[in-house]
Design a protein around this motif. Structure first.
Motif, PDB file in Angstrom:
ATOM      1  N   ALA A  84       1.289   2.104  -3.576  1.00 40.44           N
ATOM      2  CA  ALA A  84       0.094   2.357  -4.371  1.00 40.44           C
ATOM      3  C   ALA A  84      -0.659   3.597  -3.918  1.00 40.44           C
ATOM      4  O   ALA A  84      -1.059   4.432  -4.723  1.00 40.44           O
ATOM      5  CB  ALA A  84      -0.835   1.146  -4.316  1.00 40.44           C
ATOM      6  N   GLY A  85      -0.895   3.727  -2.633  1.00 40.92           N
ATOM      7  CA  GLY A  85      -1.595   4.884  -2.109  1.00 40.92           C
ATOM      8  C   GLY A  85      -3.080   4.926  -2.404  1.00 40.92           C
ATOM      9  O   GLY A  85      -3.680   5.986  -2.409  1.00 40.92           O
ATOM     10  N   SER A  86      -3.694   3.788  -2.652  1.00 41.87           N
ATOM     11  CA  SER A  86      -5.121   3.780  -3.001  1.00 41.87           C
ATOM     12  C   SER A  86      -6.018   3.311  -1.858  1.00 41.87           C
ATOM     13  O   SER A  86      -7.229   3.422  -1.954  1.00 41.87           O
ATOM     14  CB  SER A  86      -5.352   2.869  -4.202  1.00 41.87           C
ATOM     15  OG  SER A  86      -5.098   1.524  -3.841  1.00 41.87           O
ATOM     16  N   TYR A 112      -6.930   0.435  -1.153  1.00 36.99           N
ATOM     17  CA  TYR A 112      -7.548  -0.863  -1.422  1.00 36.99           C
ATOM     18  C   TYR A 112      -6.628  -2.012  -0.999  1.00 36.99           C
ATOM     19  O   TYR A 112      -7.098  -3.051  -0.551  1.00 36.99           O
ATOM     20  CB  TYR A 112      -7.950  -0.982  -2.888  1.00 36.99           C
ATOM     21  CG  TYR A 112      -9.122  -0.098  -3.217  1.00 36.99           C
ATOM     22  CD1 TYR A 112     -10.398  -0.419  -2.776  1.00 36.99           C
ATOM     23  CD2 TYR A 112      -8.954   1.074  -3.937  1.00 36.99           C
ATOM     24  CE1 TYR A 112     -11.482   0.392  -3.043  1.00 36.99           C
ATOM     25  CE2 TYR A 112     -10.022   1.897  -4.218  1.00 36.99           C
ATOM     26  CZ  TYR A 112     -11.290   1.549  -3.767  1.00 36.99           C
ATOM     27  OH  TYR A 112     -12.352   2.365  -4.036  1.00 36.99           O
ATOM     28  N   SER A 153     -12.720  15.748  -3.133  1.00 41.62           N
ATOM     29  CA  SER A 153     -11.444  15.433  -3.772  1.00 41.62           C
ATOM     30  C   SER A 153     -10.459  16.568  -3.559  1.00 41.62           C
ATOM     31  O   SER A 153     -10.832  17.715  -3.336  1.00 41.62           O
ATOM     32  CB  SER A 153     -11.640  15.187  -5.268  1.00 41.62           C
ATOM     33  OG  SER A 153     -11.998  16.397  -5.901  1.00 41.62           O
ATOM     34  N   ARG A 201     -14.296   7.577   0.351  1.00 35.70           N
ATOM     35  CA  ARG A 201     -13.850   8.425  -0.753  1.00 35.70           C
ATOM     36  C   ARG A 201     -14.984   9.267  -1.307  1.00 35.70           C
ATOM     37  O   ARG A 201     -14.777  10.390  -1.735  1.00 35.70           O
ATOM     38  CB  ARG A 201     -13.253   7.576  -1.863  1.00 35.70           C
ATOM     39  CG  ARG A 201     -11.885   7.090  -1.526  1.00 35.70           C
ATOM     40  CD  ARG A 201     -11.264   6.420  -2.696  1.00 35.70           C
ATOM     41  NE  ARG A 201      -9.856   6.257  -2.422  1.00 35.70           N
ATOM     42  CZ  ARG A 201      -8.977   5.960  -3.330  1.00 35.70           C
ATOM     43  NH1 ARG A 201      -9.351   5.776  -4.565  1.00 35.70           N
ATOM     44  NH2 ARG A 201      -7.719   5.827  -3.004  1.00 35.70           N
ATOM     45  N   GLU A 247       0.820  -1.214   0.000  1.00 35.92           N
ATOM     46  CA  GLU A 247       0.000   0.000   0.000  1.00 35.92           C
ATOM     47  C   GLU A 247       0.852   1.262   0.000  1.00 35.92           C
ATOM     48  O   GLU A 247       0.446   2.285  -0.544  1.00 35.92           O
ATOM     49  CB  GLU A 247      -0.939  -0.005   1.207  1.00 35.92           C
ATOM     50  CG  GLU A 247      -1.773   1.232   1.358  1.00 35.92           C
ATOM     51  CD  GLU A 247      -2.680   1.491   0.169  1.00 35.92           C
ATOM     52  OE1 GLU A 247      -2.830   2.656  -0.200  1.00 35.92           O
ATOM     53  OE2 GLU A 247      -3.228   0.524  -0.387  1.00 35.92           O
TER      54      GLU A 247
END
Length: 140
Positions: free
Chosen positions: A20-22, A24, A72, A67, A17
């Motif tokens: 990736a930084g998402s 998920y 955003s 999210r 993670e």
């Protein structure tokens, strides 16, 4: 798989993670706790796989919901397009150093045929470079 293996797999997902930084992969890594508990309790491999699948689904839905709730980052950034910049120095016929928001920026002309000027208008932003248009000086 035994419960230690599930914890190791979960830790690897959580480490991935960082790249990736998402969030998920973090959700999947946390979901590996459930089959680890099931394996410790003596559940079959099928039950462990069902536990990781269901856990990953629930955690992914949580990430998706969070999210959607938070605005955003792009919505929080003020639009720079149309703002005026002061040109400090022309580096060549197409690029310059400009002063904008109290800092020096690198800027490029939209078209190289545009005249050099002491001020410009931001047309777009590409990374950390401003794309500007210039107009000829009145009386110059």
């Amino acid at each position: 798989m035994d419960f230690i293996s599930w914890l190791v797999v979960g830790a690897l997902f959580m480490l991935a993670e960082f790249g990736a930084g998402s969030f998920y992969l973090l959700a999947t890594g946390l979901a590996c706790i459930y089959p680890s508990i099931a394996a410790y309790a003596g559940a079959t491999t099928g039950t462990q796989l069902a536990a990781v699948g269901l856990g990953a689904l629930v955690h992914a839905l949580i990430v998706l919901a969070v999210r959607k709730l938070s605005p955003s980052a792009a919505a929080e950034i003020p639009s720079d397009i149309g703002q005026r910049v002061e040109i400090i120095e022309w580096l060549d016929e197409c690029s310059a150093r400009v002063m904008y928001r109290g800092k020096e920026w690198e800027a490029d002309k939209v078209k190289s045929e545009m005249p050099d000027a002491s001020h410009g208008i931001i047309q777009s932003v590409h990374g950390s470079r401003l794309i500007i248009s210039t107009v000829p000086q009145a009386g110059a």
